[in-house]
Design a protein around this motif. Structure first.
Motif, PDB file in Angstrom:
ATOM      1  N   GLU A  37      -2.791   1.634  -7.338  1.00  0.00           N
ATOM      2  CA  GLU A  37      -1.641   2.279  -6.614  1.00  0.00           C
ATOM      3  C   GLU A  37      -2.048   3.164  -5.527  1.00  0.00           C
ATOM      4  O   GLU A  37      -0.888   3.306  -4.620  1.00  0.00           O
ATOM      5  CB  GLU A  37      -1.010   3.259  -7.781  1.00  0.00           C
ATOM      6  N   ASP A  38      -2.982   3.644  -5.415  1.00  0.00           N
ATOM      7  CA  ASP A  38      -3.326   4.389  -4.137  1.00  0.00           C
ATOM      8  C   ASP A  38      -3.748   3.575  -3.027  1.00  0.00           C
ATOM      9  O   ASP A  38      -4.244   4.457  -1.953  1.00  0.00           O
ATOM     10  CB  ASP A  38      -4.297   5.663  -4.546  1.00  0.00           C
ATOM     11  N   ILE A  39      -3.920   2.658  -2.997  1.00  0.00           N
ATOM     12  CA  ILE A  39      -4.652   1.824  -2.060  1.00  0.00           C
ATOM     13  C   ILE A  39      -3.974   1.984  -0.720  1.00  0.00           C
ATOM     14  O   ILE A  39      -2.520   1.965  -0.665  1.00  0.00           O
ATOM     15  CB  ILE A  39      -4.780   0.262  -2.368  1.00  0.00           C
ATOM     16  N   GLU A  40      -4.561   2.303   0.332  1.00  0.00           N
ATOM     17  CA  GLU A  40      -4.108   2.379   1.719  1.00  0.00           C
ATOM     18  C   GLU A  40      -4.110   1.196   2.659  1.00  0.00           C
ATOM     19  O   GLU A  40      -4.665   0.090   2.285  1.00  0.00           O
ATOM     20  CB  GLU A  40      -4.825   3.565   2.675  1.00  0.00           C
ATOM     21  N   LEU A  41      -3.184   0.997   3.464  1.00  0.00           N
ATOM     22  CA  LEU A  41      -3.045  -0.197   4.057  1.00  0.00           C
ATOM     23  C   LEU A  41      -4.329  -0.822   4.914  1.00  0.00           C
ATOM     24  O   LEU A  41      -4.531  -2.001   4.491  1.00  0.00           O
ATOM     25  CB  LEU A  41      -1.958  -0.032   5.391  1.00  0.00           C
ATOM     26  N   GLU A  42      -5.289  -0.042   5.255  1.00  0.00           N
ATOM     27  CA  GLU A  42      -6.350  -0.754   6.006  1.00  0.00           C
ATOM     28  C   GLU A  42      -7.325  -1.489   4.645  1.00  0.00           C
ATOM     29  O   GLU A  42      -7.584  -2.408   5.012  1.00  0.00           O
ATOM     30  CB  GLU A  42      -7.566   0.563   6.546  1.00  0.00           C
ATOM     31  N   ASP A  43      -7.402  -0.721   3.570  1.00  0.00           N
ATOM     32  CA  ASP A  43      -7.959  -1.366   2.293  1.00  0.00           C
ATOM     33  C   ASP A  43      -7.169  -2.523   2.042  1.00  0.00           C
ATOM     34  O   ASP A  43      -7.652  -3.700   1.547  1.00  0.00           O
ATOM     35  CB  ASP A  43      -8.117  -0.437   1.181  1.00  0.00           C
ATOM     36  N   VAL A  95      10.759 -14.211  -3.470  1.00  0.00           N
ATOM     37  CA  VAL A  95      12.137 -14.912  -3.833  1.00  0.00           C
ATOM     38  C   VAL A  95      11.555 -16.607  -4.014  1.00  0.00           C
ATOM     39  O   VAL A  95      11.211 -17.162  -3.294  1.00  0.00           O
ATOM     40  CB  VAL A  95      13.282 -15.089  -2.794  1.00  0.00           C
ATOM     41  N   ASP A  96      12.224 -17.113  -5.135  1.00  0.00           N
ATOM     42  CA  ASP A  96      11.849 -18.201  -5.620  1.00  0.00           C
ATOM     43  C   ASP A  96      12.978 -19.355  -5.217  1.00  0.00           C
ATOM     44  O   ASP A  96      14.218 -18.975  -4.928  1.00  0.00           O
ATOM     45  CB  ASP A  96      11.747 -18.351  -7.334  1.00  0.00           C
ATOM     46  N   PRO A  97      12.482 -20.679  -5.423  1.00  0.00           N
ATOM     47  CA  PRO A  97      13.722 -21.578  -4.911  1.00  0.00           C
ATOM     48  C   PRO A  97      15.203 -21.504  -5.915  1.00  0.00           C
ATOM     49  O   PRO A  97      16.175 -21.876  -5.688  1.00  0.00           O
ATOM     50  CB  PRO A  97      12.949 -23.000  -5.497  1.00  0.00           C
ATOM     51  N   SER A  98      14.644 -20.751  -7.386  1.00  0.00           N
ATOM     52  CA  SER A  98      15.928 -20.779  -8.184  1.00  0.00           C
ATOM     53  C   SER A  98      17.045 -19.424  -7.439  1.00  0.00           C
ATOM     54  O   SER A  98      18.092 -19.444  -7.813  1.00  0.00           O
ATOM     55  CB  SER A  98      15.498 -20.257  -9.416  1.00  0.00           C
ATOM     56  N   GLY A  99      16.452 -18.814  -6.624  1.00  0.00           N
ATOM     57  CA  GLY A  99      17.092 -17.670  -6.306  1.00  0.00           C
ATOM     58  C   GLY A  99      16.840 -16.438  -6.867  1.00  0.00           C
ATOM     59  O   GLY A  99      17.479 -15.207  -6.539  1.00  0.00           O
ATOM     60  N   SER A 100      15.755 -16.413  -7.875  1.00  0.00           N
ATOM     61  CA  SER A 100      15.426 -15.012  -8.553  1.00  0.00           C
ATOM     62  C   SER A 100      14.468 -14.413  -7.356  1.00  0.00           C
ATOM     63  O   SER A 100      13.774 -14.958  -6.866  1.00  0.00           O
ATOM     64  CB  SER A 100      14.634 -15.376  -9.735  1.00  0.00           C
ATOM     65  N   TYR A 101      14.682 -13.067  -7.791  1.00  0.00           N
ATOM     66  CA  TYR A 101      13.622 -12.212  -6.882  1.00  0.00           C
ATOM     67  C   TYR A 101      13.154 -11.115  -7.493  1.00  0.00           C
ATOM     68  O   TYR A 101      13.511 -10.683  -8.636  1.00  0.00           O
ATOM     69  CB  TYR A 101      14.226 -11.728  -5.517  1.00  0.00           C
ATOM     70  N   TRP A 102      11.846 -10.746  -7.353  1.00  0.00           N
ATOM     71  CA  TRP A 102      11.041  -9.780  -7.937  1.00  0.00           C
ATOM     72  C   TRP A 102      10.444  -8.931  -6.940  1.00  0.00           C
ATOM     73  O   TRP A 102       9.834  -9.182  -5.961  1.00  0.00           O
ATOM     74  CB  TRP A 102       9.916 -10.107  -8.974  1.00  0.00           C
ATOM     75  N   PRO A 103      10.412  -7.543  -7.279  1.00  0.00           N
ATOM     76  CA  PRO A 103       9.692  -6.562  -6.354  1.00  0.00           C
ATOM     77  C   PRO A 103       8.195  -6.546  -6.716  1.00  0.00           C
ATOM     78  O   PRO A 103       8.124  -6.909  -8.113  1.00  0.00           O
ATOM     79  CB  PRO A 103      10.139  -5.359  -6.644  1.00  0.00           C
ATOM     80  N   TRP A 104       7.150  -6.719  -6.208  1.00  0.00           N
ATOM     81  CA  TRP A 104       5.843  -6.707  -6.552  1.00  0.00           C
ATOM     82  C   TRP A 104       5.060  -5.608  -5.861  1.00  0.00           C
ATOM     83  O   TRP A 104       5.387  -5.194  -4.726  1.00  0.00           O
ATOM     84  CB  TRP A 104       5.044  -8.018  -6.003  1.00  0.00           C
ATOM     85  N   LYS A 105       3.998  -5.031  -6.474  1.00  0.00           N
ATOM     86  CA  LYS A 105       2.947  -4.300  -5.847  1.00  0.00           C
ATOM     87  C   LYS A 105       1.940  -5.032  -5.035  1.00  0.00           C
ATOM     88  O   LYS A 105       1.455  -4.660  -3.890  1.00  0.00           O
ATOM     89  CB  LYS A 105       2.182  -3.647  -6.945  1.00  0.00           C
ATOM     90  N   ALA A 128       0.953  -1.118   0.093  1.00  0.00           N
ATOM     91  CA  ALA A 128      -0.060   0.036   0.040  1.00  0.00           C
ATOM     92  C   ALA A 128       0.841   1.200  -0.129  1.00  0.00           C
ATOM     93  O   ALA A 128       2.071   0.897   0.054  1.00  0.00           O
ATOM     94  CB  ALA A 128      -0.962  -0.005   1.257  1.00  0.00           C
ATOM     95  N   THR A 129       0.339   2.492   0.150  1.00  0.00           N
ATOM     96  CA  THR A 129       1.232   3.531  -0.213  1.00  0.00           C
ATOM     97  C   THR A 129       1.726   3.787   1.066  1.00  0.00           C
ATOM     98  O   THR A 129       2.789   4.407   1.370  1.00  0.00           O
ATOM     99  CB  THR A 129       0.238   4.835  -0.431  1.00  0.00           C
ATOM    100  N   ASN A 130       1.136   3.502   2.408  1.00  0.00           N
ATOM    101  CA  ASN A 130       1.724   3.845   3.609  1.00  0.00           C
ATOM    102  C   ASN A 130       2.273   2.437   4.393  1.00  0.00           C
ATOM    103  O   ASN A 130       2.237   2.510   5.426  1.00  0.00           O
ATOM    104  CB  ASN A 130       0.858   4.445   4.613  1.00  0.00           C
ATOM    105  N   GLY A 131       2.321   1.107   3.563  1.00  0.00           N
ATOM    106  CA  GLY A 131       2.892   0.181   4.243  1.00  0.00           C
ATOM    107  C   GLY A 131       2.700  -1.136   3.425  1.00  0.00           C
ATOM    108  O   GLY A 131       2.212  -1.133   2.195  1.00  0.00           O
ATOM    109  N   ILE A 132       2.549  -2.526   4.052  1.00  0.00           N
ATOM    110  CA  ILE A 132       2.589  -3.537   3.270  1.00  0.00           C
ATOM    111  C   ILE A 132       1.918  -4.806   4.361  1.00  0.00           C
ATOM    112  O   ILE A 132       2.084  -4.548   5.629  1.00  0.00           O
ATOM    113  CB  ILE A 132       3.888  -4.148   3.078  1.00  0.00           C
TER     114      ILE A 132
END
Lengths: 204, 245
Positions: free
Chosen positions: B179-185, B148-158, B39-43
């Motif tokens: 993109e504008d979702i807040e943490l509560e949502d 992070v996958d078993p192969s060691g590849s990693y991606w950032p996600w939204k 979220a915009t203010n957290g995960i």
């Protein structure tokens, strides 16, 4: 004969108003004999931070290179410059790794953090950090520097005045130390620029 | 005879794949679903806590875990493999702190764990880890969610899902994420996404939720203070569940 007094040298750093200054002498000696008058002991770590390394000259050179390596790796991995406070802890851990066979240097760190707040500190040869708000001193001239800084320093000095104060402190202190002197280099770090000046002093 | 087994289990197949990694991914995909939403203010990260029997004391089973104060993670796949990686991650975070007296930035820790997972695909006598990880952290560049996958590849996600129900869950998230979702949502959405593929009764004891939210601030002496990752207590989870009922 103490190993810390084999080559001689002096470094001082001071905090001013939104600026810091770091200064060092330029002498390299082998006990009483002077063998170089161009041996500077301050090194630029990042665009806004300097590290001063007085002490045994071989360790000064080696640690300058080691810290350059570590700072470069940090910049590559983290994609940002290292902050002065973080650099201080990095220096401290690097020195403590050699707790029982130490590097014979007593570093001084001076810089501006990402909010342009002044930061200075010094460490002993095994990594104990001294966070100071006014000034830090190191090297064979440290006692004389303590005296000079304590009398001359005042808070919130503008960069020009800070330059005068740190220069006078260093010049007069090294005049009372046979192992330091032979010229000086003073660096003032402000948010917009860094000015390094070389001072001519008593050449003895 | 010994020569035949002296190479690594992850030798290339003629088509250029490492079949052990493919099989590891199958282990992950048969594991319980986990969700992560930035979220915009957290995960928020969440997972099902699937106990094999009602006799299991599920209060002591921990899937969402803290690595260091500003980073947490969850997994899909084999629990024991996860615990090993969790320990390595915690140790790596403390080793960083030992040198720099600061919490590691999320990306640095993720690289470290990914590097460990990659090692196990290129060493002799070991097998890849049978887990995919969702790592959520908050550092000076803001909140970041990585897989992070078993192969060691990693991606950032939204926003993402891993595990059994990942395809449906990701479709669900694609519709609901903005993109504008807040943490509560985001927490609300995460619970709904989990519910899509949930087998059985969803209660505060059968799901685990971890969140990280806040702002980066400086103490008076200039030291940086980062938000802390924490798991939601069952009572808090119960409140969120009540809201979606």
């Amino acid at each position: 004969m103490s190993i810390m007094e084999y080559n001689g040298g002096a470094v001082v750093a001071m905090v001013g108003k939104n600026c810091v200054a770091i200064a060092c002498d330029k002498r390299l000696g082998v006990q009483a004999m002077t063998i170089s008058t161009e041996f500077k002991k301050t090194f630029q770590a990042t665009p806004k931070t300097y590290i001063g390394l007085p002490g045994l000259a071989t360790d000064v050179q080696t640690l300058a290179e080691k810290f350059r390596f570590k700072v470069n790796m940090y910049r590559l991995k983290e994609e940002r410059e290292i902050e002065p406070r973080t650099l201080a802890h990095l220096v401290s851990s690097t020195l403590y790794e050699r707790r029982f066979g130490p590097w014979f240097v007593e570093p001084v760190i001076a810089g501006l953090d990402k909010e342009n707040r002044p930061f200075i500190c010094s460490t002993d040869l095994i990594g104990c950090i001294n966070f100071a708000k006014d000034f830090v001193v190191s090297g064979t001239t440290s006692n004389q520097l303590y005296g000079m800084c304590e009398s001359l320093w005042e808070p919130d000095l503008e960069p020009e005045d800070l330059f005068e104060t740190i220069s006078q402190s260093l010049m007069n202190a090294v005049d009372r130390d046979c192992l330091s002197g032979w010229g000086a280099e003073v660096t003032v770090i402000t948010p917009d620029k860094i000015i390094t000046r070389t001072l001519k002093s008593r050449q003895d | 005879m010994a020569d035949r087994y002296s190479f690594s289990l992850t030798t290339f197949s003629p088509s250029g794949k490492l079949v052990q990694i493919e099989y590891a991914l199958s282990a992950v995909n048969s594991g319980v679903t986990s969700i992560g939403i930035k979220a915009t203010n957290g995960i928020v990260i969440a997972t099902e806590k699937k106990a094999v029997s009602t006799l299991i004391d599920d209060s002591s089973l921990e899937k969402v875990a803290v690595i260091c104060s500003n980073i947490g993670m969850v997994y899909s796949g084999m629990g024991p493999d996860y615990r090993v990686l969790l320990n390595k991650a915690r140790k790596a975070a403390q080793a960083y702190k030992r040198v720099y007296m600061e919490e590691p930035p999320t990306a640095i820790l993720v690289k470290e764990i990914a590097s460990v997972m990659q090692e196990f695909t290129q060493s002799g006598g070991v097998r890849p880890f049978g887990v995919s990880l969702l790592i959520a952290g908050f550092d000076e560049s803001g909140p970041m969610l990585y897989q992070v996958d078993p192969s060691g590849s990693y991606w950032p996600w939204k926003a993402t899902a891993i595990g059994k129900n990942m395809v449906n869950a990701k479709t669900f998230l694609e519709k609901r994420y903005n993109e504008d979702i807040e943490l509560e949502d985001a927490i609300h959405t995460a619970i709904l996404t989990l519910k899509e593929g949930f087998e059985g009764q969803m209660t505060e004891n059968t799901i685990e939720i971890g969140i990280i939210t806040g702002v980066v601030s400086s103490k008076e002496d200039g030291a940086v203070v980062l938000p802390e990752f924490r798991k939601l207590a069952p009572s808090e989870v119960k409140d969120y569940l009540a809201n979606i009922a």
